[in-house]
Design a protein around this motif. Structure first.
Motif, PDB file in Angstrom:
ATOM      1  N   VAL A 128      21.057   4.234   5.777  1.00 26.10           N
ATOM      2  CA  VAL A 128      19.883   4.394   6.638  1.00 26.10           C
ATOM      3  C   VAL A 128      19.102   3.255   7.046  1.00 26.10           C
ATOM      4  CG1 VAL A 128      17.489   5.849   7.360  1.00 26.10           C
ATOM      5  CG2 VAL A 128      19.659   6.975   6.411  1.00 26.10           C
ATOM      6  N   THR A 129      18.662   2.292   6.132  1.00 33.32           N
ATOM      7  CA  THR A 129      17.966   1.423   6.011  1.00 33.32           C
ATOM      8  C   THR A 129      18.947  -0.164   5.977  1.00 33.32           C
ATOM      9  OG1 THR A 129      17.438   0.786   3.724  1.00 33.32           O
ATOM     10  CG2 THR A 129      16.110   2.564   4.914  1.00 33.32           C
ATOM     11  N   ARG A 130      19.969   0.030   5.447  1.00 37.06           N
ATOM     12  CA  ARG A 130      20.874  -1.193   5.532  1.00 37.06           C
ATOM     13  C   ARG A 130      19.968  -2.385   4.666  1.00 37.06           C
ATOM     14  NH1 ARG A 130      25.133  -0.687   8.289  1.00 37.06           N
ATOM     15  NH2 ARG A 130      24.219   1.418   8.320  1.00 37.06           N
ATOM     16  N   GLN A 131      19.233  -1.876   3.704  1.00 39.22           N
ATOM     17  CA  GLN A 131      18.235  -2.879   3.022  1.00 39.22           C
ATOM     18  C   GLN A 131      18.695  -2.618   1.432  1.00 39.22           C
ATOM     19  OE1 GLN A 131      14.045  -2.331   4.311  1.00 39.22           O
ATOM     20  NE2 GLN A 131      14.416  -3.986   5.592  1.00 39.22           N
ATOM     21  N   GLY A 132      19.284  -3.565   0.828  1.00 44.12           N
ATOM     22  CA  GLY A 132      19.805  -3.295  -0.423  1.00 44.12           C
ATOM     23  C   GLY A 132      18.790  -3.302  -1.396  1.00 44.12           C
ATOM     24  N   TRP A 133      17.795  -4.555  -1.537  1.00 45.24           N
ATOM     25  CA  TRP A 133      16.834  -4.195  -2.401  1.00 45.24           C
ATOM     26  C   TRP A 133      15.748  -3.292  -2.518  1.00 45.24           C
ATOM     27  CZ3 TRP A 133      17.241  -6.960  -6.770  1.00 45.24           C
ATOM     28  CH2 TRP A 133      17.884  -8.272  -6.676  1.00 45.24           C
ATOM     29  N   VAL A 134      15.338  -3.009  -1.367  1.00 45.48           N
ATOM     30  CA  VAL A 134      14.558  -1.798  -1.197  1.00 45.48           C
ATOM     31  C   VAL A 134      15.232  -0.483  -1.665  1.00 45.48           C
ATOM     32  CG1 VAL A 134      13.086  -0.713   0.430  1.00 45.48           C
ATOM     33  CG2 VAL A 134      13.121  -3.103   0.660  1.00 45.48           C
ATOM     34  N   SER A 135      16.450  -0.364  -1.189  1.00 49.46           N
ATOM     35  CA  SER A 135      16.947   0.913  -1.552  1.00 49.46           C
ATOM     36  C   SER A 135      17.046   0.984  -3.195  1.00 49.46           C
ATOM     37  CB  SER A 135      18.372   1.114  -1.027  1.00 49.46           C
ATOM     38  OG  SER A 135      18.476   0.763   0.394  1.00 49.46           O
ATOM     39  N   LEU A 136      17.489  -0.068  -3.882  1.00 47.06           N
ATOM     40  CA  LEU A 136      17.577  -0.174  -5.213  1.00 47.06           C
ATOM     41  C   LEU A 136      16.290   0.074  -5.832  1.00 47.06           C
ATOM     42  CD1 LEU A 136      19.177  -0.671  -7.663  1.00 47.06           C
ATOM     43  CD2 LEU A 136      18.939  -3.088  -7.284  1.00 47.06           C
ATOM     44  N   PHE A 137      15.363  -0.480  -5.171  1.00 46.31           N
ATOM     45  CA  PHE A 137      13.993  -0.199  -5.710  1.00 46.31           C
ATOM     46  C   PHE A 137      13.299   1.095  -5.916  1.00 46.31           C
ATOM     47  CE2 PHE A 137       9.327  -0.001  -4.986  1.00 46.31           C
ATOM     48  CZ  PHE A 137       8.828  -0.663  -6.300  1.00 46.31           C
ATOM     49  N   THR A 138      13.627   1.621  -4.660  1.00 47.75           N
ATOM     50  CA  THR A 138      12.979   2.954  -4.522  1.00 47.75           C
ATOM     51  C   THR A 138      13.604   4.083  -5.395  1.00 47.75           C
ATOM     52  OG1 THR A 138      12.536   2.495  -2.026  1.00 47.75           O
ATOM     53  CG2 THR A 138      12.608   4.690  -2.551  1.00 47.75           C
ATOM     54  N   ALA A 139      14.849   3.857  -5.403  1.00 48.17           N
ATOM     55  CA  ALA A 139      15.887   4.933  -6.210  1.00 48.17           C
ATOM     56  C   ALA A 139      15.225   4.628  -7.779  1.00 48.17           C
ATOM     57  CB  ALA A 139      17.312   4.382  -6.264  1.00 48.17           C
ATOM     58  N   ALA A 140      15.063   3.323  -8.236  1.00 46.17           N
ATOM     59  CA  ALA A 140      14.706   2.976  -9.512  1.00 46.17           C
ATOM     60  C   ALA A 140      13.182   3.571 -10.098  1.00 46.17           C
ATOM     61  CB  ALA A 140      14.586   1.570  -9.639  1.00 46.17           C
ATOM     62  N   ILE A 141      12.419   3.759  -8.954  1.00 46.94           N
ATOM     63  CA  ILE A 141      11.001   4.004  -9.277  1.00 46.94           C
ATOM     64  C   ILE A 141      11.015   5.818  -9.203  1.00 46.94           C
ATOM     65  CG2 ILE A 141       9.901   1.980  -8.426  1.00 46.94           C
ATOM     66  CD1 ILE A 141       8.897   3.577  -6.030  1.00 46.94           C
ATOM     67  N   LEU A 142      11.858   6.361  -8.857  1.00 47.70           N
ATOM     68  CA  LEU A 142      12.014   7.806  -8.869  1.00 47.70           C
ATOM     69  C   LEU A 142      12.220   8.481 -10.104  1.00 47.70           C
ATOM     70  CD1 LEU A 142      14.085   8.837  -5.796  1.00 47.70           C
ATOM     71  CD2 LEU A 142      11.630   8.883  -5.842  1.00 47.70           C
ATOM     72  N   ALA A 143      12.821   7.686 -11.076  1.00 43.41           N
ATOM     73  CA  ALA A 143      12.956   8.174 -12.500  1.00 43.41           C
ATOM     74  C   ALA A 143      12.889   6.812 -13.313  1.00 43.41           C
ATOM     75  CB  ALA A 143      14.104   8.770 -12.824  1.00 43.41           C
ATOM     76  N   ALA A 198       0.851  -1.280   0.097  1.00 42.87           N
ATOM     77  CA  ALA A 198       0.042  -0.228   0.101  1.00 42.87           C
ATOM     78  C   ALA A 198       0.855   1.371  -0.008  1.00 42.87           C
ATOM     79  CB  ALA A 198      -0.785  -0.035   1.001  1.00 42.87           C
ATOM     80  N   LEU A 199       1.832   1.198   0.741  1.00 45.96           N
ATOM     81  CA  LEU A 199       2.732   2.410   0.730  1.00 45.96           C
ATOM     82  C   LEU A 199       3.366   2.664  -0.779  1.00 45.96           C
ATOM     83  CD1 LEU A 199       4.716   1.546   4.144  1.00 45.96           C
ATOM     84  CD2 LEU A 199       3.193   3.715   3.619  1.00 45.96           C
ATOM     85  N   PHE A 200       3.823   1.731  -1.359  1.00 46.10           N
ATOM     86  CA  PHE A 200       4.653   1.913  -2.580  1.00 46.10           C
ATOM     87  C   PHE A 200       3.730   1.977  -3.724  1.00 46.10           C
ATOM     88  CE2 PHE A 200       8.021   1.088   0.364  1.00 46.10           C
ATOM     89  CZ  PHE A 200       8.900   2.200   0.102  1.00 46.10           C
ATOM     90  N   GLY A 201       2.408   1.486  -3.459  1.00 41.80           N
ATOM     91  CA  GLY A 201       1.519   1.278  -4.728  1.00 41.80           C
ATOM     92  C   GLY A 201       2.013  -0.112  -5.586  1.00 41.80           C
ATOM     93  N   THR A 202       2.721  -0.903  -5.146  1.00 43.75           N
ATOM     94  CA  THR A 202       3.231  -1.966  -5.874  1.00 43.75           C
ATOM     95  C   THR A 202       3.452  -3.380  -4.952  1.00 43.75           C
ATOM     96  OG1 THR A 202       4.903  -2.897  -7.591  1.00 43.75           O
ATOM     97  CG2 THR A 202       5.296  -0.929  -6.036  1.00 43.75           C
ATOM     98  N   PRO A 203       3.209  -4.272  -5.139  1.00 48.79           N
ATOM     99  CA  PRO A 203       3.666  -5.391  -4.460  1.00 48.79           C
ATOM    100  C   PRO A 203       5.069  -5.770  -4.463  1.00 48.79           C
ATOM    101  CG  PRO A 203       2.623  -6.388  -6.277  1.00 48.79           C
ATOM    102  CD  PRO A 203       2.270  -4.966  -6.355  1.00 48.79           C
ATOM    103  N   VAL A 204       6.030  -5.259  -5.546  1.00 51.36           N
ATOM    104  CA  VAL A 204       7.255  -5.601  -5.706  1.00 51.36           C
ATOM    105  C   VAL A 204       8.351  -5.357  -4.335  1.00 51.36           C
ATOM    106  CG1 VAL A 204       9.560  -5.255  -6.993  1.00 51.36           C
ATOM    107  CG2 VAL A 204       7.019  -5.353  -8.084  1.00 51.36           C
ATOM    108  N   ALA A 205       7.874  -4.204  -3.984  1.00 52.44           N
ATOM    109  CA  ALA A 205       8.703  -3.821  -2.635  1.00 52.44           C
ATOM    110  C   ALA A 205       8.340  -4.578  -1.591  1.00 52.44           C
ATOM    111  CB  ALA A 205       8.496  -2.049  -2.346  1.00 52.44           C
ATOM    112  N   ALA A 206       7.243  -5.192  -0.983  1.00 52.42           N
ATOM    113  CA  ALA A 206       6.967  -6.023  -0.112  1.00 52.42           C
ATOM    114  C   ALA A 206       7.831  -7.420  -0.404  1.00 52.42           C
ATOM    115  CB  ALA A 206       5.550  -6.206  -0.144  1.00 52.42           C
ATOM    116  N   VAL A 207       7.670  -7.862  -1.446  1.00 50.16           N
ATOM    117  CA  VAL A 207       8.396  -9.167  -1.867  1.00 50.16           C
ATOM    118  C   VAL A 207       9.794  -8.928  -1.771  1.00 50.16           C
ATOM    119  CG1 VAL A 207       9.006 -10.547  -3.488  1.00 50.16           C
ATOM    120  CG2 VAL A 207       6.749  -9.846  -3.411  1.00 50.16           C
ATOM    121  N   LEU A 208      10.356  -7.863  -2.021  1.00 48.25           N
ATOM    122  CA  LEU A 208      11.872  -7.609  -1.802  1.00 48.25           C
ATOM    123  C   LEU A 208      12.140  -7.499  -0.344  1.00 48.25           C
ATOM    124  CD1 LEU A 208      12.584  -5.029  -4.721  1.00 48.25           C
ATOM    125  CD2 LEU A 208      13.013  -7.415  -4.842  1.00 48.25           C
TER     126      LEU A 208
END
Length: 447
Positions: A396-411, A181-191
């Protein structure tokens, strides 16, 4: 007599009972099917709780930062008003933490995004202080407290109506529904869940004795995340994409810039991480949570006066406004905003405000990336912004997948993804194994 001194027992092959047949194994499909409905319910409920808290916070925000200052003739973003609102917000949150049952949950400095379930009686106080913080301009997001609330409710309901379910199942469903719900996609949750599974205890076998595949373990959480994401998009569409110039393809300057920007951003954020235990200790020298949170609100007001109104709140809307017209700010002003935002996260979490660190950290990274783009125009702004966000989030988070995903969806451009994967490597080497922005009960940083 046998060679071991025992009498051999004769068994009549005709009259002896046949060995009992092994019970038929339950297929994975039949084991997973009962989880579909609970996963949908938890996903939808997680999204609705997030939406309800966000809408209530927005209504209160409009009163505090619009209706009220206009009625009394004070500038909405004047220094005096920002100091007053944030100080009063700290006082209000402190009173709730002090008086409401459960004290709004544990010390936020000791919590992560996905933690063991809290008692349900703690949730009302936690949601109340979250609403006050979001409306009052505190530099924290809703992700940690809303995830904690949804995990607690999913765990309580799951154990009540399906007691045979594994405890970690309900934790996973609550977390997945909220992150979707936060990201509007299930991908972040799975990561997030794949990282948790890799570092957590082993998962129970699917009934029937067959070891579960990774897809079996993610089946129900993916449904919860999809239901949460779809509900979120139907009710209010989450906005993460930034109005950045189009990416024209990677060049050598972009490759070098990606490596340098992600590393510098991670180093700057690590300075905040190293300062976190000292900030936390300073506020907890005060003898009462009301004093600590009121002082925290006052300091946040001073930081807002220094960094400007865009450094208030969780940062998503403000980040979009910043990216829409970056030329309105000098590189120095953008860098100041990034530093102020990180400092505000330290003060907010260290003094006891409940909230998440992901969203404000994204703002800090975006401001830092825009500053780099202003200073070095040869590095395209989509590269600078996404790589800076990547570096800050890794620290800040020490979570590689989520960091990569969040950066990727910005652009969201496929050509940026290879650059981000390369830029992640030096930044991860810089932060891996070092202190985290999360403390133990004794106040020591986790590693």
């Amino acid at each position: 007599m046998t060679g071991f001194g025992r009498i051999a027992r004769y068994v009549d092959p005709v009259t002896a009972p046949a060995p009992s047949a092994a019970p038929p194994q339950t297929s994975p499909a039949r084991a997973l099917l009962p989880l579909v409905l609970p996963a949908i319910v938890i996903g939808v409920g997680s999204s609705l709780l997030l939406t309800g808290v966000s809408e209530l916070a927005d209504l209160l925000k409009n009163v505090l930062w619009g209706t009220l200052p206009d009625a009394i003739g004070v500038g909405r973003w004047s220094v005096a008003w920002m100091l007053a609102v944030l100080t009063v917000t700290g006082l209000a949150v402190g009173l709730v933490v002090w008086k409401v049952h459960g004290h709004a949950g544990p010390d936020p400095a000791t919590t992560g995004l996905v933690d063991p379930p809290l008692p349900p009686a703690v949730i009302p106080g936690l949601l109340l202080v979250t609403t006050l913080s979001l409306a009052g301009g505190v530099s924290l997001g809703p992700e940690n407290p809303i995830t904690a609330a949804n995990i607690a409710l999913a765990f309580w309901l799951g154990r009540k109506f399906m007691p045979a379910g594994a405890p970690q199942l309900w934790v996973g469903l609550g977390a997945a529904g909220t992150v979707g719900a936060l990201f509007g996609t299930p991908v972040a949750a799975v990561l997030i869940l794949t990282e948790s599974m890799a570092s957590g205890p082993g998962q129970p076998a699917v009934p029937g004795g067959k070891p579960p595949t990774l897809w079996d373990q993610l089946f129900a959480p993916l449904i919860a995340a999809g239901a949460g994401a779809l509900t979120s998009r139907l009710t209010e569409a989450p906005v993460f994409g930034l109005p950045l110039p189009a990416f024209t393809g990677p060049g050598w300057a972009d490759l070098l810039g990606a490596l340098v920007v992600s590393s510098v951003a991670a180093a700057i954020a690590m300075a905040a991480v190293y300062a976190f235990p000292y900030v936390h200790r300073a506020f907890h020298l005060l003898p009462h949570p009301v004093l600590a949170l009121t002082l925290g609100g006052l300091v946040l007001g001073l930081l807002a006066a220094l960094g400007g109104r865009l450094t208030l709140f969780k940062g998503l809307e403000e980040m979009g406004e910043l990216a829409a017209d970056p030329t309105a700010y000098s590189a120095g002003a953008l860098l100041l905003m990034a530093v102020v935002k990180l400092a505000a996260v330290l003060v907010a979490c260290g003094s006891g405000f409940r909230g998440g660190r992901i969203f404000p950290s994204v703002f800090a990274g975006a401001a830092l990336g825009l500053a780099v783009s202003a200073l070095v125009p040869s590095v395209q702004s989509p590269v600078a912004v996404t790589c800076a966000v990547l570096g800050v989030l890794l620290a800040v988070t020490r979570q590689g997948w989520v960091s990569l995903f969040t950066a990727a969806i910005l652009a969201p451009d496929p050509g940026l993804l290879p650059l981000l994967c390369v830029a992640l490597l030096p930044a991860w080497l810089l932060v891996s194994g070092r202190p985290q922005m999360q403390l133990t009960e004794a106040g020591a940083p986790l590693r």
